[in-house]
Design a protein around this motif. Structure first.
Motif, PDB file in Angstrom:
ATOM      1  N   ARG A  72      10.008  -7.449  54.192  1.00  0.00           N
ATOM      2  CA  ARG A  72      11.154  -7.563  53.291  1.00  0.00           C
ATOM      3  C   ARG A  72      10.730  -8.084  51.916  1.00  0.00           C
ATOM      4  NH1 ARG A  72      16.608  -8.203  56.517  1.00  0.00           N
ATOM      5  NH2 ARG A  72      16.032  -6.924  58.316  1.00  0.00           N
ATOM      6  N   ALA A  73       9.716  -8.934  51.887  1.00  0.00           N
ATOM      7  CA  ALA A  73       9.180  -9.366  50.592  1.00  0.00           C
ATOM      8  C   ALA A  73       8.626  -8.171  49.834  1.00  0.00           C
ATOM      9  CB  ALA A  73       8.095 -10.416  50.793  1.00  0.00           C
ATOM     10  N   GLY A  74       7.889  -7.295  50.540  1.00  0.00           N
ATOM     11  CA  GLY A  74       7.342  -6.112  49.902  1.00  0.00           C
ATOM     12  C   GLY A  74       8.414  -5.181  49.376  1.00  0.00           C
ATOM     13  N   VAL A  75       9.478  -5.010  50.130  1.00  0.00           N
ATOM     14  CA  VAL A  75      10.583  -4.151  49.681  1.00  0.00           C
ATOM     15  C   VAL A  75      11.226  -4.737  48.424  1.00  0.00           C
ATOM     16  CG1 VAL A  75      12.874  -3.265  50.289  1.00  0.00           C
ATOM     17  CG2 VAL A  75      11.020  -3.217  51.981  1.00  0.00           C
ATOM     18  N   CYS A  76      11.432  -6.051  48.407  1.00  0.00           N
ATOM     19  CA  CYS A  76      12.020  -6.693  47.228  1.00  0.00           C
ATOM     20  C   CYS A  76      11.098  -6.566  46.011  1.00  0.00           C
ATOM     21  CB  CYS A  76      12.311  -8.164  47.516  1.00  0.00           C
ATOM     22  SG  CYS A  76      13.722  -8.430  48.620  1.00  0.00           S
ATOM     23  N   LEU A  88       0.312  -4.077  48.250  1.00  0.00           N
ATOM     24  CA  LEU A  88      -0.571  -5.035  48.917  1.00  0.00           C
ATOM     25  C   LEU A  88       0.168  -5.787  50.026  1.00  0.00           C
ATOM     26  CD1 LEU A  88      -2.256  -6.358  45.677  1.00  0.00           C
ATOM     27  CD2 LEU A  88      -3.453  -5.128  47.501  1.00  0.00           C
ATOM     28  N   THR A  89       1.413  -6.176  49.754  1.00  0.00           N
ATOM     29  CA  THR A  89       2.199  -6.932  50.729  1.00  0.00           C
ATOM     30  C   THR A  89       2.601  -6.052  51.905  1.00  0.00           C
ATOM     31  OG1 THR A  89       3.039  -8.359  48.962  1.00  0.00           O
ATOM     32  CG2 THR A  89       4.280  -8.331  51.029  1.00  0.00           C
ATOM     33  N   LEU A  90       3.002  -4.818  51.632  1.00  0.00           N
ATOM     34  CA  LEU A  90       3.404  -3.913  52.708  1.00  0.00           C
ATOM     35  C   LEU A  90       2.202  -3.492  53.549  1.00  0.00           C
ATOM     36  CD1 LEU A  90       6.001  -1.798  50.723  1.00  0.00           C
ATOM     37  CD2 LEU A  90       6.495  -3.378  52.603  1.00  0.00           C
ATOM     38  N   GLU A  91       1.028  -3.378  52.928  1.00  0.00           N
ATOM     39  CA  GLU A  91      -0.183  -3.097  53.704  1.00  0.00           C
ATOM     40  C   GLU A  91      -0.470  -4.247  54.671  1.00  0.00           C
ATOM     41  OE1 GLU A  91      -2.560  -0.218  50.517  1.00  0.00           O
ATOM     42  OE2 GLU A  91      -2.966  -2.375  50.562  1.00  0.00           O
ATOM     43  N   THR A  92      -0.215  -5.476  54.243  1.00  0.00           N
ATOM     44  CA  THR A  92      -0.376  -6.621  55.138  1.00  0.00           C
ATOM     45  C   THR A  92       0.616  -6.549  56.294  1.00  0.00           C
ATOM     46  OG1 THR A  92      -1.154  -8.036  53.319  1.00  0.00           O
ATOM     47  CG2 THR A  92      -0.288  -9.141  55.281  1.00  0.00           C
ATOM     48  N   ALA A  93       1.864  -6.215  55.969  1.00  0.00           N
ATOM     49  CA  ALA A  93       2.892  -6.132  57.005  1.00  0.00           C
ATOM     50  C   ALA A  93       2.615  -5.022  58.006  1.00  0.00           C
ATOM     51  CB  ALA A  93       4.262  -5.911  56.349  1.00  0.00           C
ATOM     52  N   SER A  94       1.932  -3.968  57.560  1.00  0.00           N
ATOM     53  CA  SER A  94       1.727  -2.818  58.442  1.00  0.00           C
ATOM     54  C   SER A  94       0.838  -3.142  59.636  1.00  0.00           C
ATOM     55  CB  SER A  94       1.130  -1.648  57.648  1.00  0.00           C
ATOM     56  OG  SER A  94      -0.186  -1.939  57.231  1.00  0.00           O
ATOM     57  N   GLY A 108       4.767   4.114  51.228  1.00  0.00           N
ATOM     58  CA  GLY A 108       4.484   5.376  50.558  1.00  0.00           C
ATOM     59  C   GLY A 108       5.005   5.391  49.135  1.00  0.00           C
ATOM     60  N   ALA A 109       6.197   4.843  48.924  1.00  0.00           N
ATOM     61  CA  ALA A 109       6.773   4.804  47.579  1.00  0.00           C
ATOM     62  C   ALA A 109       5.924   3.955  46.632  1.00  0.00           C
ATOM     63  CB  ALA A 109       8.191   4.252  47.644  1.00  0.00           C
ATOM     64  N   ALA A 110       5.472   2.798  47.114  1.00  0.00           N
ATOM     65  CA  ALA A 110       4.644   1.937  46.272  1.00  0.00           C
ATOM     66  C   ALA A 110       3.324   2.633  45.912  1.00  0.00           C
ATOM     67  CB  ALA A 110       4.370   0.619  46.996  1.00  0.00           C
ATOM     68  N   LEU A 111       2.700   3.261  46.902  1.00  0.00           N
ATOM     69  CA  LEU A 111       1.424   3.941  46.659  1.00  0.00           C
ATOM     70  C   LEU A 111       1.589   5.129  45.723  1.00  0.00           C
ATOM     71  CD1 LEU A 111       0.001   3.806  50.287  1.00  0.00           C
ATOM     72  CD2 LEU A 111      -0.914   2.595  48.300  1.00  0.00           C
ATOM     73  N   PHE A 112       2.717   5.827  45.834  1.00  0.00           N
ATOM     74  CA  PHE A 112       2.965   6.954  44.938  1.00  0.00           C
ATOM     75  C   PHE A 112       2.968   6.489  43.488  1.00  0.00           C
ATOM     76  CE2 PHE A 112       5.716   9.588  42.379  1.00  0.00           C
ATOM     77  CZ  PHE A 112       5.259  10.867  42.650  1.00  0.00           C
TER      78      PHE A 112
END
Length: 364
Positions: A72-76, A88-94, A108-112
């Protein structure tokens, strides 16, 4: 260039009264659960930067919600435009939540936005397999082009020197590769994904390659081709023959462990799993596996092997596949950063450069 990311809402819950939520948090500030609930209240009310702080604090506190708080931090962060930090944060969560379709979608959206479009497509494809909706399919259909296809980009880093693309069809993995196909150049394909598309072959041939001498090529790549050979062992042996010692074979193969590959295409002569292809490569001999693993979820996997040197050889060039992929992605991120700078978007450029420094520290 950017996709409408925010047409994909994230459910933080019903927006509560913030004053009451803050009071409840302050009454139990050392409780990660209270911090997590306050973070959700902030996010539901659109206060994403402060919500990031609270979610990360909740994640640092540990507990069952730590992975969810990181997601949720990554989404925010993404909603706030900090897509470098978001990736970076969503990669950690994954690591803990890789089977969450919403994590795949937002990562995917962040990487795009960072320019890593091939890996973005990998995550969007995974999201579509986990949660098949028209909206997610639309993203996949819009951005899964030949140039940015994950299966092409997985093989691109090994295309160094002189090599061939077997079964190239209407698109080569690398523009400098020698295209090999049964369909003559300019003629249209009649089946599968090449139906109606013009061949770009340079050489009309199949698995037999008498036009190439022994030990002359640096690489052989193929996508969704191996399964079409009656005698696939003979085909791999032929590709090994034309490779120099230290040369590379890169194969993208349908994954029969995850999907019914014969049903997908009745012209397939064989089915493969990672384990079965690894056994075949070992049986053939003279090849050392460098990379074997899933590529597109429930669809394909990647196999990269290196031709061994003869006894008494010097071992030849060292090839680190993972490092080669990282180098490609770093170039993509920095190219996107320069594009943002040209457009005057220095905030987005700084997000790209932040991601490059932290994701690829050895190459910065």
């Amino acid at each position: 260039m950017p996709i409408p990311l925010f047409s994909f809402p994230f459910d933080f819950g019903r927006p509560p009264d913030l004053a009451a939520a803050r009071k409840a948090f302050e009454g139990s500030a050392n409780d990660p659960g209270a911090c997590y609930r306050y973070a959700n209240a902030l996010a539901a009310n659109g206060q994403h930067p402060l919500a990031v702080e609270m979610f990360l604090a909740a994640a640092d506190g540990g507990g069952d919600s730590a992975g969810e708080a990181t997601l949720r931090a990554g989404v925010c962060m993404l909603y706030a435009g900090a897509f470098g930090e978001a990736a970076l944060t969503l990669e950690t969560a994954s690591a803990a939540l890789k089977e969450r379709w919403d994590l795949q979608l937002f990562l995917g959206a962040a990487l795009f936005h960072l320019g890593v479009v091939g890996r973005a497509n990998t995550h969007w494809w995974a999201a579509s397999r986990m949660h098949d909706t028209a909206a997610i399919r639309d993203v996949v259909n819009r951005f899964l082009s030949d140039d940015d296809h994950p299966e092409r980009l997985a093989l691109y880093p090994i295309c160094i020197g002189k090599g061939i693309d077997v079964g190239c069809g209407n698109r080569k993995t690398h523009p400098d590769a020698i295209g090999i196909d049964l369909i003559p150049p300019g003629a249209k394909g009649t089946a599968g994904c090449v139906r109606g598309r013009c061949s770009v072959a340079d050489v009309v041939a199949s698995g037999d390659l008498p036009m190439f001498a022994d030990d002359t090529l640096d690489y052989v790549v193929l996508r969704h081709n191996l399964e079409h050979y009656q005698d696939f062992i003979k085909a791999i042996q032929e590709w090994k023959r034309v490779l120099k010692p230290g040369g590379l074979i890169g194969m993208v193969v349908p994954d029969d462990e995850r999907c019914d590959t014969i049903r997908l295409d009745p012209t397939h002569k064989h089915v493969f799993t990672q384990a079965s292809l690894a056994r075949a490569v070992k049986l053939i001999g003279g090849l050392r596996l460098l990379r074997l693993g899933p590529l597109l979820k429930e669809w394909s996997f990647l196999c990269v092997a290196k031709k061994a040197y003869p006894p008494g050889g010097d071992g030849g060039r060292f090839f680190d596949y993972e490092a080669a992929v990282a180098e490609l992605e770093q170039r993509q991120v920095l190219q996107r950063a320069r594009g943002y700078e040209t457009a005057g978007d220095y905030k987005s450029s700084s997000e790209c450069r932040l991601y490059a420094r932290r994701r690829f520290p050895r190459r910065w």
